[in-house]
Each structure stands twice: as C-alpha cells, then as structure tokens.
Design an enzyme around this catalytic site. Structure first.
Site, PDB file in Angstrom:
ATOM      1  N   HIS A  58     -42.685  24.725  82.702  1.00 31.74           N
ATOM      2  CA  HIS A  58     -44.138  24.568  82.844  1.00 31.74           C
ATOM      3  C   HIS A  58     -44.709  23.591  81.814  1.00 31.74           C
ATOM      4  O   HIS A  58     -45.828  23.782  81.338  1.00 31.74           O
ATOM      5  CB  HIS A  58     -44.854  25.920  82.766  1.00 31.74           C
ATOM      6  N   SER A  69     -36.358  20.543 112.469  1.00 37.87           N
ATOM      7  CA  SER A  69     -35.348  21.153 111.613  1.00 37.87           C
ATOM      8  C   SER A  69     -34.805  22.371 112.349  1.00 37.87           C
ATOM      9  O   SER A  69     -35.589  23.238 112.743  1.00 37.87           O
ATOM     10  CB  SER A  69     -35.978  21.602 110.293  1.00 37.87           C
ATOM     11  N   ASP A  93     -44.337  20.121  82.557  1.00 32.90           N
ATOM     12  CA  ASP A  93     -44.541  18.808  83.207  1.00 32.90           C
ATOM     13  C   ASP A  93     -46.021  18.501  83.425  1.00 32.90           C
ATOM     14  O   ASP A  93     -46.513  17.448  83.016  1.00 32.90           O
ATOM     15  CB  ASP A  93     -43.698  18.645  84.493  1.00 32.90           C
ATOM     16  N   SER A 117     -35.768  23.600  94.397  1.00 31.21           N
ATOM     17  CA  SER A 117     -36.668  22.560  94.876  1.00 31.21           C
ATOM     18  C   SER A 117     -36.230  21.902  96.176  1.00 31.21           C
ATOM     19  O   SER A 117     -36.153  20.674  96.276  1.00 31.21           O
ATOM     20  CB  SER A 117     -36.833  21.521  93.781  1.00 31.21           C
ATOM     21  N   SER A 118     -35.971  22.735  97.154  1.00 32.15           N
ATOM     22  CA  SER A 118     -35.656  22.190  98.479  1.00 32.15           C
ATOM     23  C   SER A 118     -36.860  21.421  99.022  1.00 32.15           C
ATOM     24  O   SER A 118     -36.700  20.450  99.771  1.00 32.15           O
ATOM     25  CB  SER A 118     -35.263  23.311  99.433  1.00 32.15           C
ATOM     26  N   SER A 119     -38.069  21.801  98.634  1.00 31.39           N
ATOM     27  CA  SER A 119     -39.252  21.107  99.152  1.00 31.39           C
ATOM     28  C   SER A 119     -39.330  19.680  98.628  1.00 31.39           C
ATOM     29  O   SER A 119     -39.572  18.742  99.401  1.00 31.39           O
ATOM     30  CB  SER A 119     -40.519  21.891  98.818  1.00 31.39           C
ATOM     31  N   TYR A 157     -48.584  30.520  90.081  1.00 35.31           N
ATOM     32  CA  TYR A 157     -48.318  29.193  89.507  1.00 35.31           C
ATOM     33  C   TYR A 157     -49.649  28.498  89.210  1.00 35.31           C
ATOM     34  O   TYR A 157     -49.869  27.972  88.106  1.00 35.31           O
ATOM     35  CB  TYR A 157     -47.477  28.363  90.484  1.00 35.31           C
ATOM     36  N   ASP A 177     -39.887  17.989  89.826  1.00 34.75           N
ATOM     37  CA  ASP A 177     -38.949  18.119  90.939  1.00 34.75           C
ATOM     38  C   ASP A 177     -38.690  16.761  91.600  1.00 34.75           C
ATOM     39  O   ASP A 177     -37.551  16.392  91.880  1.00 34.75           O
ATOM     40  CB  ASP A 177     -39.485  19.103  91.986  1.00 34.75           C
ATOM     41  N   ALA A 235     -34.836  29.264  96.259  1.00 33.31           N
ATOM     42  CA  ALA A 235     -33.938  29.624  95.160  1.00 33.31           C
ATOM     43  C   ALA A 235     -34.332  28.924  93.862  1.00 33.31           C
ATOM     44  O   ALA A 235     -33.593  28.948  92.893  1.00 33.31           O
ATOM     45  CB  ALA A 235     -32.499  29.276  95.524  1.00 33.31           C
TER      46      ALA A 235
END
Ligand code: GLA
Length: 382
Positions: free
Chosen positions: A31, A64, A33, A124-126, A219, A170, A121
C-alpha cells in the site's frame, strides 16, 4: 487451450496476433504505490493471453471461456458493464482508456482470452488482462505509445472504467518484469527499473482462498485514510503532494494531530518505504536471510499498523516462517484475503510446506492452493 485456439473456435477464423502479460507478486512495499513510495514486485511465469483481430465494423466482441457468453458492444459508446458482463470491463476499459489518450481506432475488434493465473489470489490477474489487451491492441492498430505510458493507460482503465482506485504497482510490474529480476517502482517519479535477484531465490505462493466480501471498499477506505492523513500533514508543508514525501519522524512529530488509525496507517507507509530501500541494499549483497527478515517485518506492519491482513494470512505467515528453508513470508497485494508469498531456498518443496498447510487445513477447513512461481518476462506480443 491457447487464446489463438479459443479465438478460432469462438469466432470461426484465425486471430491476427496474440498479446501476453504476466501476473505479479508484490515482493515488498504494501500500500505504498498510491502514496508515491517505492515498491518491489516480480512478474511471474504465469499470465494472460489475448488473441485479437480487426473487424470490418465498429463493434467489439470479447470472449473468455471462464465467463461463458461473449460480451458485444459498440466501440464508440463504451460504457462499464454490470453483473455477468462486468468481467469484460478490463479489456473494454483498455480500449476506452486508449481512446481517452488520443488513440484513434480505425475499426472494432474481436478478442479472446486464456490464461493460467488463478483469479482472486492476489496475483493481479486483472492487470495482466489489461496489459495483455493493451499490448495486443497497440500492435494490431500500430498505436505509437511507449511502455510506461501504456502501463498508465491500463491503470486509468482500472481506476476510471472498472472503478478500482489502485496504484501503478500491478500494471508497472506486469509491463517491466524480467526473468531473474525484480521490478523496482518509484511511484512518485513513476520510473520502473529492475534489480537482480540471486539465482538461488525461490518464490512460493499460498493462496488462502479467503476473500473479504468488502474487499474493494476496504481498499478504498485505506486509501482515503492515507489521503486524510496527508491533508493534515500538508498544513505544515503545503508543497508536499504525497504521503511518501514525509518521513517516519515527521509522522511521530504530528502524532498529536492524528487519530490512532491515521497515525498507524501513515507510519506503516513511511516505514515500509524504508524497508524497501533496505531490501534493495540486501538484494545487492545477495543477503537473502536479511531480505526474509524485512518481508516478515512488512507483514507484521500490514497486520498491526495498516490492518489489511486477516486470520488466514497471519496463520500462514506464522507457520511458514518456522519451516526450514523459508527466509520470510508476507501477504502479497491488497490484503483482506488473497495470498501469502514466501521466499525460500532452492530445496524447499510443497512437501516441506506440509506442516503449515496441514495445520491451515485443520483450522480453516480447506487447504491453501500452493504453487512455486518463477520470475518471468514482462508483457509482450507472442
Ligand atoms: C493492490 C493494488 C496495488 C497496490 C496493492 C497494495 O494490488 O492493485 O495498486 O496498492 O494492492 O500494495
């Protein structure tokens, strides 16, 4: 299946090209960045592929297999999607953000997604999906944008189209990752460099499976706490724009003006930045035991001062750091659930982690998902 195969099956013709972007580990710098601090991350050897082709009209179709039916929209009237189509906001947001930044799309496009990155998980798949889309669209339409601004465009997509007020960590790590190296981000100057990591270092992920129902609002709440603290500190130094411009001593000196939560959050941020500096120095010396101690101290600070850990993550860290071969462990990413990362010796194995994972399973009723991650290259056209 590769994204190319998925594209072919779904749209009935071959894609023009395929983009790829890796997931990331937040190595240390929790936290900090969006507060303008220093963070170290690693691009890992898992990620997201996006196969793309131009269309003859101005529509966008994104597909997808993980989400079933394709989402189909008009390029010129892009709006955030809701409910079952909300997942598509990551690729659509990139197209929206590219346009906001002056890119003129000659046509719409089709896009198909595949990947081997577990969602939710903390890897940072996003951001990987955003970067992969951005890399593919830049190539497909020949947009002239350097990599650093492209990473910022992806962050803008996430902030303003998806609605998640994340920092640049990310996207920066996914863009600038490199095998055998960690990415050092200076989020105040927005510069991205890499530092070598000793070849014997190994990274393990323990996905707790825990996810706080209010993840996004927690967040955002932490972000607001940092902003309100900054507003108080700025009274004595109006030129300062970011929390990272203050030292831990400054926070101590302002303690009387801050609430207990504000003081704790700010002290976490300033001390965490100091730990990142110490980590860079320890990595330069190849001193992994010293790096491990800094990781544990970082977790402790997230737990006690920033209050973004949870019982599952604390349990994993507490048990993992007792095992032979583990230099250190900490939560990785936003927190409030997600994953723990451990830095280990090369001989560490999933079996060696069993005392911790079995105890976790006995306590929480489900096993953590465990896998080894290696550093890998950043976003690129495949
Ligand atoms: C999430 C955000 C990042 C960063 C981390 C916490 O991963 O997307 O921008 O703020 O949390 O360090």
């Amino acid at each position: 299946m590769t994204a190319r195969d998925i594209f072919q099956t779904q749209f009935g013709h071959a894609p023009a090209l395929c983009g790829y972007a890796p997931g990331r580990l937040e190595f240390i710098g929790n936290h900090v960045d969006y507060n303008g601090g220093l963070v170290i991350g690693a691009a890992i050897d898992r990620g997201v592929q996006t196969a793309v082709a131009r269309r003859n009209d101005r529509r966008i179709r994104v597909f997808s297999p993980a989400y079933g039916t394709p989402v189909e929209v008009e390029l010129d009237t892009l709006k955030s999607q809701t409910d079952a189509s909300a997942w598509a906001n990551y690729p659509l947001g990139v197209a929206w953000s590219l346009q906001k930044n002056g890119c003129v799309f000659p046509s719409g496009f089709d896009l198909a997604i595949s990947g081997d990155l577990p969602a939710g998980a903390g890897l940072s798949s996003s951001a990987a999906l955003e970067l992969s889309t951005a890399i593919a669209l830049r190539e497909l339409f020949g947009f002239k944008i350097e990599s650093a601004p492209l990473a910022r465009i992806c962050r803008q997509a996430e902030n303003d189209f998806v609605g998640m007020p994340c920092g640049i960590l990310d996207q920066g790590v996914s863009m600038f990752g490199a095998e055998g190296r960690l990415v050092l981000l200076d989020c105040r100057a927005e510069t991205f460099t890499t530092v070598p990591v000793p070849a014997s270092a190994r990274f393990w992920i323990f996905n707790s499976g825990a996810k706080h129902a209010l993840l996004d609002s927690l967040y955002a709440a932490r972000r607001r706490e940092c902003e309100s603290t900054l507003a108080i500190l700025q009274k004595s130094r109006p030129a300062a724009k970011l929390l990272a411009e203050f030292s831990s001593l400054d926070i101590e000196n302002h303690r009387a003006q801050l609430t207990a939560d504000q003081y704790n959050r700010a002290l976490h941020v300033t001390r965490e930045i100091e730990r990142v500096r110490q980590t860079v120095a320890a990595l330069e010396k190849g001193d992994l035991p010293a790096v491990g101690k800094l990781l544990v101290a970082s977790h402790q600070s997230s737990r006690e001062l920033f209050a973004n850990s949870c019982p599952e993550l604390d349990f994993l860290v507490d048990h993992l750091i007792k095992l032979p071969g583990v230099y250190g462990a900490r939560l990785t990413g936003g927190g409030f659930g997600g994953a723990v990362m451990a830095l280990t010796t090369p001989d560490f194995t999933a079996e060696a982690a069993e005392p911790a994972t079995a105890a976790y399973t006995a306590k929480f009723g489900h096993a953590p998902v465990v896998f080894a991650a290696r550093t890998g290259p950043g976003a690129r056209v495949l």
